[in-house]
Motif scaffolding. Sequence first.
Motif, PDB file in Angstrom:
ATOM      1  N   CYS A  93      29.469 -17.748  -2.665  1.00  0.00           N
ATOM      2  CA  CYS A  93      28.219 -18.639  -2.744  1.00  0.00           C
ATOM      3  C   CYS A  93      28.301 -19.017  -1.170  1.00  0.00           C
ATOM      4  O   CYS A  93      28.950 -19.601  -0.594  1.00  0.00           O
ATOM      5  N   ARG A  94      27.248 -18.357  -0.727  1.00  0.00           N
ATOM      6  CA  ARG A  94      27.032 -18.293   0.949  1.00  0.00           C
ATOM      7  C   ARG A  94      26.232 -19.717   1.216  1.00  0.00           C
ATOM      8  O   ARG A  94      26.303 -20.253   2.315  1.00  0.00           O
ATOM      9  N   ASN A  95      25.508 -20.316   0.144  1.00  0.00           N
ATOM     10  CA  ASN A  95      24.915 -21.626   0.364  1.00  0.00           C
ATOM     11  C   ASN A  95      23.817 -21.563   1.293  1.00  0.00           C
ATOM     12  O   ASN A  95      23.350 -22.587   1.872  1.00  0.00           O
ATOM     13  N   ASP A  96      23.181 -20.413   1.348  1.00  0.00           N
ATOM     14  CA  ASP A  96      21.808 -20.290   2.267  1.00  0.00           C
ATOM     15  C   ASP A  96      20.598 -19.822   1.225  1.00  0.00           C
ATOM     16  O   ASP A  96      19.691 -19.437   2.036  1.00  0.00           O
ATOM     17  N   GLY A  97      20.857 -19.841   0.237  1.00  0.00           N
ATOM     18  CA  GLY A  97      19.738 -19.434  -0.713  1.00  0.00           C
ATOM     19  C   GLY A  97      19.624 -18.445  -1.677  1.00  0.00           C
ATOM     20  O   GLY A  97      18.930 -18.112  -2.602  1.00  0.00           O
ATOM     21  N   SER A  98      20.801 -17.425  -1.109  1.00  0.00           N
ATOM     22  CA  SER A  98      20.960 -16.201  -1.709  1.00  0.00           C
ATOM     23  C   SER A  98      21.550 -16.384  -2.991  1.00  0.00           C
ATOM     24  O   SER A  98      22.214 -17.702  -3.178  1.00  0.00           O
ATOM     25  N   PRO A  99      21.446 -15.438  -4.153  1.00  0.00           N
ATOM     26  CA  PRO A  99      22.054 -15.921  -5.580  1.00  0.00           C
ATOM     27  C   PRO A  99      23.719 -16.014  -5.222  1.00  0.00           C
ATOM     28  O   PRO A  99      24.266 -15.323  -4.349  1.00  0.00           O
ATOM     29  N   VAL A 100      24.249 -16.979  -6.070  1.00  0.00           N
ATOM     30  CA  VAL A 100      25.306 -17.224  -6.356  1.00  0.00           C
ATOM     31  C   VAL A 100      25.901 -16.117  -7.368  1.00  0.00           C
ATOM     32  O   VAL A 100      25.438 -15.684  -8.390  1.00  0.00           O
ATOM     33  N   ARG A 101      27.153 -15.470  -7.016  1.00  0.00           N
ATOM     34  CA  ARG A 101      27.483 -14.302  -7.866  1.00  0.00           C
ATOM     35  C   ARG A 101      29.145 -14.607  -8.374  1.00  0.00           C
ATOM     36  O   ARG A 101      29.663 -15.189  -7.764  1.00  0.00           O
ATOM     37  N   VAL A 102      29.248 -14.162  -9.619  1.00  0.00           N
ATOM     38  CA  VAL A 102      30.625 -14.276  -9.999  1.00  0.00           C
ATOM     39  C   VAL A 102      31.587 -12.959  -9.525  1.00  0.00           C
ATOM     40  O   VAL A 102      31.129 -11.884  -9.745  1.00  0.00           O
ATOM     41  N   ILE A 103      32.525 -13.365  -8.893  1.00  0.00           N
ATOM     42  CA  ILE A 103      33.576 -12.247  -8.431  1.00  0.00           C
ATOM     43  C   ILE A 103      34.466 -12.023  -9.543  1.00  0.00           C
ATOM     44  O   ILE A 103      35.412 -12.912  -9.669  1.00  0.00           O
ATOM     45  N   ASP A 104      34.649 -10.916 -10.124  1.00  0.00           N
ATOM     46  CA  ASP A 104      35.659 -10.512 -11.135  1.00  0.00           C
ATOM     47  C   ASP A 104      36.624  -9.367 -10.614  1.00  0.00           C
ATOM     48  O   ASP A 104      37.537  -8.779 -11.524  1.00  0.00           O
ATOM     49  N   ASP A 105      36.428  -9.049  -9.233  1.00  0.00           N
ATOM     50  CA  ASP A 105      37.400  -7.886  -8.837  1.00  0.00           C
ATOM     51  C   ASP A 105      38.645  -8.385  -8.794  1.00  0.00           C
ATOM     52  O   ASP A 105      38.888  -9.512  -7.899  1.00  0.00           O
ATOM     53  N   PRO A 106      39.684  -7.639  -9.201  1.00  0.00           N
ATOM     54  CA  PRO A 106      41.071  -8.248  -9.223  1.00  0.00           C
ATOM     55  C   PRO A 106      41.640  -7.982  -7.732  1.00  0.00           C
ATOM     56  O   PRO A 106      42.686  -8.720  -7.561  1.00  0.00           O
ATOM     57  N   THR A 146      40.382  -9.492  -5.399  1.00  0.00           N
ATOM     58  CA  THR A 146      39.805 -11.010  -4.984  1.00  0.00           C
ATOM     59  C   THR A 146      40.209 -12.034  -5.948  1.00  0.00           C
ATOM     60  O   THR A 146      41.065 -13.077  -5.682  1.00  0.00           O
ATOM     61  N   ALA A 147      39.755 -11.858  -7.050  1.00  0.00           N
ATOM     62  CA  ALA A 147      39.846 -12.784  -8.054  1.00  0.00           C
ATOM     63  C   ALA A 147      41.135 -12.459  -9.110  1.00  0.00           C
ATOM     64  O   ALA A 147      41.719 -11.358  -9.143  1.00  0.00           O
ATOM     65  N   PRO A 148      41.597 -13.487 -10.051  1.00  0.00           N
ATOM     66  CA  PRO A 148      42.732 -13.291 -10.909  1.00  0.00           C
ATOM     67  C   PRO A 148      42.298 -12.063 -11.668  1.00  0.00           C
ATOM     68  O   PRO A 148      41.104 -12.036 -12.266  1.00  0.00           O
TER      69      PRO A 148
END
Length: 276
Positions: free
Chosen positions: A234-247, A249-251
């Motif tokens: 989430c950049r909070n700049d109006g660009s779409p929020v994405r779910v990150i599921d890459d291990p 970075t994410a669990p």
Amino acid sequence: MRGPAILARTMSVASARGQGASWQYHSRSDNHSKVACWTLLFDLLIECDALRHAAERGRIGFGINHVMVGQINKTLDLVVSIVPPERSVARRRTFRDIAGELRVVLDNDDVQRLDDLPVIVEDHRTDVSEVAIALEAKACMTEHVKSLPRLHAEILATGYLARKASPRSITVSYSLVNAAREFVTPSASASRINRHRQPDDTRRVIDMIRNAVPTFSDARDYGYDVVGITVVECRNDGSPVRVIDDPTTAPARTDRTHYERMVRSICSEFRGRFPR
């Protein structure tokens, strides 16, 4: 499961905070945590047969931003309660009503799944019901390393108060962590851009939650039964929020804090503690 994608889709739509500008995320708003709780309960009702069957029998209610009464009253982001059989459902908001009020962004398939679910109604603040699931949602969106002590202390305190107020309840810590490299921080005067070292910043938060948040087996007085994490960009700049599921970075899916494992663990705990 649908929850994280719905959460990201809903957060992608900026909304106004009082008289100020519209933002996808604002630290002074709890809308993101309310949506996170709604989407998690949505997945639980779809995926957990024990919880869905309890809902079909009118056995459970729910509350978002619900006051849990105990030695020190604590407002929890989500509770699922065991309701008395004689309780009236009149003049109560439904789970579907809350989705509309929170402006949860559902696709056609989500709407069909929601239509197929049993009706579950909201607890009133004056209700006296046993708490079956007590969940606190936290977000770490920027200044990750600086936020760690506060985040850790708040998670610990909530687990302790929930356990003292309702010893049989399933206590859940659910955290939202931002993996964006840049984040626009809202400000009344001039917004600023915070830059993050990714994926290191995100991994430090995840490691703290995994290693420093006690589970019930570690500490019976304040440990959590279930701990889960969703990572978003989430950049909070109006660009779409994405779910990150890459291990990287994410669990990973084998990690106990992975979102799907959190849902399965809550379901298993509910089936064991609150049998039909």
